[in-house]
Each structure stands twice: as C-alpha cells, then as structure tokens.
Design an enzyme around this catalytic site. Structure first.
Site, PDB file in Angstrom:
ATOM      1  N   TYR A 117       2.810  -1.262   7.112  1.00 53.41           N
ATOM      2  CA  TYR A 117       2.289  -0.224   6.664  1.00 53.41           C
ATOM      3  C   TYR A 117       2.655   1.100   7.380  1.00 53.41           C
ATOM      4  O   TYR A 117       3.384   1.842   6.789  1.00 53.41           O
ATOM      5  CB  TYR A 117       0.731  -0.237   6.442  1.00 53.41           C
ATOM      6  CG  TYR A 117       0.100   0.886   6.101  1.00 53.41           C
ATOM      7  CD1 TYR A 117       0.116   1.200   4.489  1.00 53.41           C
ATOM      8  CD2 TYR A 117      -0.552   1.960   6.599  1.00 53.41           C
ATOM      9  CE1 TYR A 117      -0.323   2.296   3.844  1.00 53.41           C
ATOM     10  CE2 TYR A 117      -1.340   3.082   5.968  1.00 53.41           C
ATOM     11  CZ  TYR A 117      -1.176   3.099   4.526  1.00 53.41           C
ATOM     12  OH  TYR A 117      -2.047   4.223   4.014  1.00 53.41           O
ATOM     13  N   SER A 146       0.504   9.097   5.152  1.00 52.82           N
ATOM     14  CA  SER A 146      -0.587   8.772   5.704  1.00 52.82           C
ATOM     15  C   SER A 146      -0.487   9.306   7.101  1.00 52.82           C
ATOM     16  O   SER A 146       0.478   9.580   7.770  1.00 52.82           O
ATOM     17  CB  SER A 146      -0.702   7.577   5.878  1.00 52.82           C
ATOM     18  OG  SER A 146      -1.702   7.049   6.914  1.00 52.82           O
TER      19      SER A 146
HETATM   20  P1  NAD Z   1      -6.152   2.578  -3.826  1.00 55.88           P
HETATM   21  O1  NAD Z   1      -6.014   1.288  -3.618  1.00 55.88           O
HETATM   22  O2  NAD Z   1      -7.464   3.245  -4.217  1.00 55.88           O
HETATM   23  O3  NAD Z   1      -4.852   3.389  -5.082  1.00 55.88           O
HETATM   24  C1  NAD Z   1      -3.540   2.810  -4.786  1.00 55.88           C
HETATM   25  C2  NAD Z   1      -2.992   2.663  -6.230  1.00 55.88           C
HETATM   26  O4  NAD Z   1      -1.605   2.363  -6.138  1.00 55.88           O
HETATM   27  C3  NAD Z   1      -3.720   1.831  -7.296  1.00 55.88           C
HETATM   28  O5  NAD Z   1      -3.762   2.461  -8.285  1.00 55.88           O
HETATM   29  C4  NAD Z   1      -2.693   0.550  -7.301  1.00 55.88           C
HETATM   30  O6  NAD Z   1      -2.700   0.227  -8.605  1.00 55.88           O
HETATM   31  C5  NAD Z   1      -1.286   1.281  -7.197  1.00 55.88           C
HETATM   32  N1  NAD Z   1      -0.318   0.313  -6.845  1.00 55.88           N
HETATM   33  C6  NAD Z   1      -0.152  -0.616  -6.016  1.00 55.88           C
HETATM   34  N2  NAD Z   1       0.740  -1.143  -5.932  1.00 55.88           N
HETATM   35  C7  NAD Z   1       1.550  -0.549  -7.040  1.00 55.88           C
HETATM   36  C8  NAD Z   1       2.897  -1.028  -7.641  1.00 55.88           C
HETATM   37  N3  NAD Z   1       3.588  -1.656  -7.045  1.00 55.88           N
HETATM   38  N4  NAD Z   1       3.162  -0.195  -8.644  1.00 55.88           N
HETATM   39  C9  NAD Z   1       2.360   0.822  -9.201  1.00 55.88           C
HETATM   40  N5  NAD Z   1       1.152   0.986  -8.607  1.00 55.88           N
HETATM   41  C10 NAD Z   1       0.731   0.389  -7.655  1.00 55.88           C
HETATM   42  O7  NAD Z   1      -5.662   3.718  -2.541  1.00 55.88           O
HETATM   43  P2  NAD Z   1      -5.476   5.250  -2.395  1.00 55.88           P
HETATM   44  O8  NAD Z   1      -6.600   5.456  -1.237  1.00 55.88           O
HETATM   45  O9  NAD Z   1      -5.757   5.855  -3.526  1.00 55.88           O
HETATM   46  O10 NAD Z   1      -4.080   5.291  -1.726  1.00 55.88           O
HETATM   47  C11 NAD Z   1      -3.128   6.240  -2.380  1.00 55.88           C
HETATM   48  C12 NAD Z   1      -2.102   6.491  -1.685  1.00 55.88           C
HETATM   49  O11 NAD Z   1      -2.666   7.137  -0.310  1.00 55.88           O
HETATM   50  C13 NAD Z   1      -1.233   5.145  -0.844  1.00 55.88           C
HETATM   51  O12 NAD Z   1      -0.091   5.699  -0.648  1.00 55.88           O
HETATM   52  C14 NAD Z   1      -1.997   5.091   0.611  1.00 55.88           C
HETATM   53  O13 NAD Z   1      -1.044   4.650   1.675  1.00 55.88           O
HETATM   54  C15 NAD Z   1      -2.389   6.847   0.773  1.00 55.88           C
HETATM   55  N6  NAD Z   1      -3.359   6.975   1.916  1.00 55.88           N
HETATM   56  C16 NAD Z   1      -4.663   6.756   1.465  1.00 55.88           C
HETATM   57  C17 NAD Z   1      -5.495   6.885   2.653  1.00 55.88           C
HETATM   58  C18 NAD Z   1      -7.054   6.530   2.425  1.00 55.88           C
HETATM   59  O14 NAD Z   1      -7.936   6.633   3.224  1.00 55.88           O
HETATM   60  N7  NAD Z   1      -7.459   6.212   1.052  1.00 55.88           N
HETATM   61  C19 NAD Z   1      -5.254   7.228   3.694  1.00 55.88           C
HETATM   62  C20 NAD Z   1      -3.786   7.490   4.140  1.00 55.88           C
HETATM   63  C21 NAD Z   1      -3.040   7.229   3.059  1.00 55.88           C
END
Ligand code: NAD
Length: 259
Positions: A158, A145
C-alpha cells in the site's frame, strides 16, 4: 461553489462509497456531469448517482475494474459517449491489506499495485490521450495517502503504491504542463469511510488514531471532496504537481506537540 465547474464532465473511480462518493456528491453540487465508477456494488453506485442528481448535477454509474486496462478504456469511452467530453479524472479507487512484509505474496503485492498505482497510470494515460486530442485543458486528481510520506509497516504494498502515485503525479504534471493539463494529488489522513470500519467501530483504536492527529479528530469524506473541487476549479489554475495533504496535521510529526 466554483461556478466554472458547472457542466464539466468528471470520472471518479471507486465512487460507490467512502471518499469517492463524497467527491461525486460535491461535484453534483457544482452541477457537474459525473461518471460514478464502481467495481461490484451497482445498487450503491445507483444510489450515489441519485445523490448527485439531487445535489444538482447529472450522473451515470459505470462498472469497471480499474486493475483491468480494457475496463478503464471503456470507462473513459462511456463518459465521452454519454456526456460529450472529459474534463476531470479522479483516480480514487484503492485497496489495502495487512501482512508482514516478509510473508507478503507476489499475488497480493500485484493486486494492490494493479489497483492503486497501475490503474491510476492507465486512467491518467487514457484521459490525457483524450484531452490532448481534443485540446482540453483538463485536470487529474490522484487520491494518494499520508502513507506516500509516512512509512506503514505491514502495508508495504500500500505504502509503495501511494509513494509511486506521488512521482507518477509529479512526472505527468511536468510532462503535460505545456498543454495546460494539470495533475495533482490529494493525500488524505484518517477519514471516516468503510475502509476504516475497524477503527471507527473500536473505541480503543479510535483513541490511538486520534492521538496521531494534532487536530484530534478523524476526517470526513466531504473535507477531501472540498479539496478535490478546488483543485478541479479555475481557482487552482496555476497549481500542478502538488500533493495537498488533508490530514488534520498528521504529517507534521505530532509527537513534537509534547515539546
Ligand atoms: P473505501 O474502501 O470506502 O472505497 C474504496 C473504493 O474503491 C470502493 O468503492 C471500492 O469498490 C473501490 N475499488 C476497489 N478496488 C477497485 C477496482 N479494482 N476497481 C474499481 N473500484 C475499486 O475506501 P476510501 O477510504 O473511500 O478510499 C478511497 C481512496 O482514498 C483510496 O485510494 C484510499 O487508499 C485513499 N485513502 C483513504 C484514507 C482513509 O482514511 N479512508 C486515507 C488515505 C487514503
């Protein structure tokens, strides 16, 4: 398209929605064999598998909680048993909660750390073990991130997990470069996924977030997926240990745009 990816086997954690889903579908377009990991929602994961197949790839959905060591081992084993190899691991699953740091319980700290950092470590360890044993010059992508760099008040767990992911990536990249195993990080900015539903559905919050992005728009999962496909491909064969920020310029001190 990166033709060398065709037929390669990839495991993507947390791929039933959001960024993970975007990467799975892109890998499908690259004609890869994709293991769509999910935590709870089997229906959504099955739908992603269908999208992967429609796009030209193969796929299966596998339930595993990445905060559990045995689940990750089973996830990797299932990929190998089903598709005969493991070439790419994307540690994408992640969670965040909001809490003033002085009130954060150890339980909540561990929950985020176990999923975002320890889960990624165990995934890397198991994948590398397999790749070494089978002489595979595979690669690993850790989804971090912008908050591996930008401090995030009320999200100390986080931000700490993502900062840790950066050094985890760099350390493993160095350790396994002699074996041809590449380990990189993608650091997304604000991306339109269910994790950001509260921002997407609130015009005021949307404006605040866009004001932090020099490109003035929230990103899409497919932009992260393009970076993942490139990193996984031979086109990036000399790239290891880097963080690829895909953030519309968010980490460039946007305040200085004002002069
Ligand atoms: P999201 O909430 O849409 O998806 C996260 C996924 O992780 C979901 O499918 C959830 O079921 C899964 N998950 C959570 N805990 C789990 C576990 N214990 N075992 C297996 N799966 C698990 O979020 P996203 O935005 O798609 O995020 C994906 C990644 O990108 C994350 O690591 C997040 O920190 C990172 N991220 C997202 C953003 C953003 O703006 N969306 C920004 C920076 C980083």
């Amino acid at each position: 398209m990166f033709t060398d990816l065709s037929g390669k086997v990839a495991v993507i954690t947390g791929a039933s929605k959001g960024i993970g889903r975007g990467i799975a579908v892109r890998f499908g377009q690259e004609k890869m064999k994709v293991v769509v990991n999910y935590h709870h929602d089997s229906e959504k994961a099955k739908a992603v598998v269908e999208e992967v197949k429609m796009a030209g790839g193969e796929g299966i959905a596998v339930r595993a909680d990445v905060s559990k060591e045995d689940d990750i081992k089973r996830l990797i084993d299932t990929a190998v048993e089903t598709f005969g190899s493991l070439d790419v691991l994307v540690n994408n699953a992640g969670i965040q909660t909001t809490c003033p740091s002085h009130e954060l319980s150890l339980e909540d700290w561990h929950k985020v750390m176990d999923t975002n950092l320890t889960g990624a470590f165990v995934g890397c360890r198991e994948a590398i073990k397999y790749m070494l044993a089978h002489n595979i010059q595979g690669n690993i992508i850790n989804v971090s991130s912008v908050h591996q760099k930008i401090p995030k008040p009320f999200h100390v767990h986080y931000a700490s997990s993502k900062g840790g992911l950066r050094l985890l990536t760099e350390t493993l990249a160095l350790e396994y470069a002699p074996h041809g195993i590449r380990v990189n990080t993608i650091a997304p900015g604000a991306i339109a996924t269910p994790m950001n539903e509260h921002i997407l559905s609130d015009p005021e919050q949307n404006d605040v977030v866009r004001s932090l992005i020099p490109m003035n728009r929230i990103g899409e999962p497919k932009q992260i997926a393009s970076a993942a496909a490139w990193l996984a491909s031979e086109e990036a064969s000399y790239v290891t240990g880097v963080t690829l920020f895909v953030d519309g310029g968010m980490t460039l001190y946007p305040f200085f745009l004002k002069g």
